[in-house]
Structures are given as structure tokens and as C-alpha cells.
Design a protein around this motif. Sequence first.
Motif, short mmCIF file in Angstrom:
data_model
loop_
_atom_site.label_atom_id
_atom_site.label_comp_id
_atom_site.label_asym_id
_atom_site.label_seq_id
_atom_site.Cartn_x
_atom_site.Cartn_y
_atom_site.Cartn_z
N ARG A 1 9.43 -14.89 -5.88
CA ARG A 1 10.18 -16.14 -5.29
C ARG A 1 9.52 -16.52 -3.83
NH1 ARG A 1 14.42 -13.57 -7.97
NH2 ARG A 1 14.68 -12.31 -6.08
N ILE A 2 8.80 -15.56 -3.26
CA ILE A 2 8.32 -16.13 -1.73
C ILE A 2 7.02 -16.36 -1.91
CG2 ILE A 2 10.06 -14.58 -0.66
CD1 ILE A 2 7.74 -12.53 -0.09
N LEU A 3 6.21 -16.19 -3.06
CA LEU A 3 4.89 -16.31 -3.16
C LEU A 3 4.59 -17.94 -3.65
CD1 LEU A 3 3.38 -13.37 -4.90
CD2 LEU A 3 2.30 -14.08 -2.59
N LYS A 4 3.38 -18.13 -3.10
CA LYS A 4 2.93 -19.75 -3.70
C LYS A 4 2.36 -19.57 -5.21
CE LYS A 4 1.60 -21.24 0.96
NZ LYS A 4 0.40 -21.71 1.77
N ASP A 5 2.40 -20.57 -5.82
CA ASP A 5 1.72 -20.54 -7.34
C ASP A 5 0.38 -20.16 -6.87
OD1 ASP A 5 4.03 -21.27 -8.54
OD2 ASP A 5 3.42 -23.17 -9.08
N HIS A 37 0.83 -1.12 0.08
CA HIS A 37 -0.08 -0.05 -0.26
C HIS A 37 1.04 1.33 -0.09
CE1 HIS A 37 -2.36 -3.10 2.41
NE2 HIS A 37 -3.23 -3.07 1.23
N PHE A 38 0.79 2.03 -1.02
CA PHE A 38 1.57 3.33 -1.17
C PHE A 38 3.13 2.74 -0.89
CE2 PHE A 38 -2.67 4.43 -0.14
CZ PHE A 38 -3.00 5.09 -1.30
N VAL A 39 3.53 1.91 -1.57
CA VAL A 39 5.07 1.39 -1.32
C VAL A 39 5.88 1.50 -2.72
CG1 VAL A 39 6.51 -0.31 -0.75
CG2 VAL A 39 4.62 0.10 0.88
N VAL A 40 5.11 1.12 -3.72
CA VAL A 40 5.86 0.97 -5.09
C VAL A 40 6.42 2.16 -5.69
CG1 VAL A 40 5.52 0.21 -7.59
CG2 VAL A 40 4.68 -1.10 -5.74
N GLU A 41 5.75 3.39 -5.31
CA GLU A 41 6.02 4.55 -5.88
C GLU A 41 7.41 4.99 -5.06
OE1 GLU A 41 2.99 5.58 -2.65
OE2 GLU A 41 3.43 4.16 -4.20
N HIS A 42 7.93 4.34 -4.18
CA HIS A 42 9.09 4.54 -3.43
C HIS A 42 10.31 3.76 -3.83
CE1 HIS A 42 7.40 7.21 -0.29
NE2 HIS A 42 6.44 6.44 -0.20
N LEU A 43 9.93 2.72 -4.66
CA LEU A 43 11.00 1.90 -5.04
C LEU A 43 11.95 2.36 -6.25
CD1 LEU A 43 8.94 -1.34 -5.09
CD2 LEU A 43 10.27 -0.59 -3.42
N THR A 44 13.35 2.15 -6.06
CA THR A 44 14.16 2.33 -7.15
C THR A 44 14.69 1.11 -7.94
OG1 THR A 44 16.23 2.28 -5.43
CG2 THR A 44 15.08 4.55 -5.65
N ASP A 45 14.34 0.16 -7.53
CA ASP A 45 14.60 -1.11 -8.31
C ASP A 45 13.32 -2.20 -8.33
OD1 ASP A 45 15.53 -3.35 -9.29
OD2 ASP A 45 17.65 -3.23 -8.50
N LEU A 46 12.70 -1.82 -9.39
CA LEU A 46 11.48 -2.60 -9.42
C LEU A 46 11.44 -3.99 -9.73
CD1 LEU A 46 9.21 -0.12 -11.43
CD2 LEU A 46 8.95 -0.60 -9.12
N HIS A 47 12.65 -4.40 -10.44
CA HIS A 47 12.91 -5.61 -10.97
C HIS A 47 13.31 -6.45 -9.61
CE1 HIS A 47 12.15 -5.79 -15.15
NE2 HIS A 47 12.73 -4.73 -15.15
N LEU A 48 14.15 -5.82 -8.85
CA LEU A 48 14.58 -6.67 -7.67
C LEU A 48 13.34 -6.87 -6.60
CD1 LEU A 48 16.89 -7.19 -5.58
CD2 LEU A 48 16.66 -5.05 -4.58
N VAL A 49 12.57 -6.10 -6.50
CA VAL A 49 11.35 -6.23 -5.54
C VAL A 49 10.44 -7.11 -6.33
CG1 VAL A 49 9.45 -5.23 -4.38
CG2 VAL A 49 11.66 -4.14 -4.38
N PHE A 50 10.05 -7.04 -7.62
CA PHE A 50 9.03 -8.14 -8.00
C PHE A 50 9.64 -9.12 -8.17
CE2 PHE A 50 6.89 -4.36 -8.99
CZ PHE A 50 5.54 -4.63 -9.68
N GLY A 51 10.99 -9.42 -8.41
CA GLY A 51 11.50 -10.70 -8.38
C GLY A 51 11.48 -11.42 -7.14
#
Length: 220
Positions: free
Chosen positions: A99-103, A81-95
Motif C-alpha cells: 500500500r505504501i509502494l508506488k506501482d 535487511h534481516f527483518v522478515v525472520e522476526h515477523l509474526t504476521d507476514l500478511h500484515l507487513v506485506f500488505g
Amino acid sequence: MIRRVYFEPKESAAGAVLMDFGCGDGSYLESIRDDVGEIIGFEPVSEQAERVRERLGCKVYNSIGEAEGDLKERVDVITAHFVVEHLTDLHLVFGFWSRILKDGGIVHIAVPNIRSWEARKFRKHWHGLDAPRHISFPEGDSLSILAKSHGFRLADSRYGIFPNTWAGSLATVLAGRYRHSLFLAFMPLCYLLSCLFPNSTTVFTLIKNARFSLEGSRHE
């Protein structure tokens, strides 16, 4: 006054593991702790993470590496919630999320909509812009491409009612800079405006692969 922005677990989430990424003071986690099986926080500031850990008695990570080692394919829901706009490395976080989510796990994202009528109206005074703290405003096709590259599909996008950006923008325009007293004074009016023009905040649902049914938005 905030509606359709925060993820609200439904009955099907009773046994789910939920991570709030960028959990701040832990208020959201505290509000839904009885609705899911396990709450987990992620907060990059170590001192803040420790405070939330002590107050809520749950796991709160401040390191992506440590969290990934413990949680690989264990998490059902990630909220941002209102976090993604602060990210400088979207690929790092989305990756990391992938990896921690279940299918079939989901990511629930709420982000200021930089293409909203409100943003166009207030331009550099738009409270959602908040430069230089806000860096990334993914949306539409760009978000779909980013999501797909990490094994997600964009399942849903909608607008939430979030009067805070309206109130902050009006306070800044009137006073020449942000003033909290004006922000509070404008909130009732701005709630009405955000209901009439509910596109200042976009809420996205991403699904990892295809087998999951937890959906919902808080304060509907």
C-alpha cells in the motif's frame, strides 16, 4: 566482509524515496542518504525510532497505521535487511508494503536461508536459527505465493556473502554457547567459508506490478 546483501542504490535512484523497514540504529540509512532523494525509517520500538529520528533528522515511524496514512503509494524502495525472520504476521507487513509502494516499486529482502548447507550442518546450533527470536523463513514457492497475494512478483533471488552466521555457529559449537570473542576470532576464516559456500543468506527482490528499474545489492 558482507557482500551482495544490502541494497545499494544506483544512479537511477537519485530521486527515490527509500524506507528501511526495521532500521535499527539507522546506520544503513545514514550510509545511503546521499544516494537517494529521501530516506525514511521504520522501527517498532518507539524509543529507538525517536533516537534515529533525532540523529538523522528524517522521518522514522514506529506505527504501521501512521506510516500508511502518510506514505500511501509514495515510496519507491523498501529494504528489509534481516527483518522478515522476526515477523509474526507476514500478511500484515506485506500488505503494508504494497500500500505504501508506488506501482513498480521494489522490496529488497535479506533473510537467513534455513535450507542452506550451513544450517543443515549446525542444526540447532546454527546462528541463523536464533530461536525464539527468528520466526519466519519464507523462500521459493512460499514467498512467491505470499508476494503474489499482495500484488508483488518475485523478480530475483540470489545468495549473499554473510560470514556472521558461520562465525556465530562455530563459536557456539566450540564454547557450548555464543561467545562474542570467539565470534570475532572466527570472522576471517568464516569470510573465506562464506565465499566458498555463499548460501547462508538469501536476498530477494520483489516488484509491485511491473514498471521499475532500481536494482542493486550493497558491497558488490
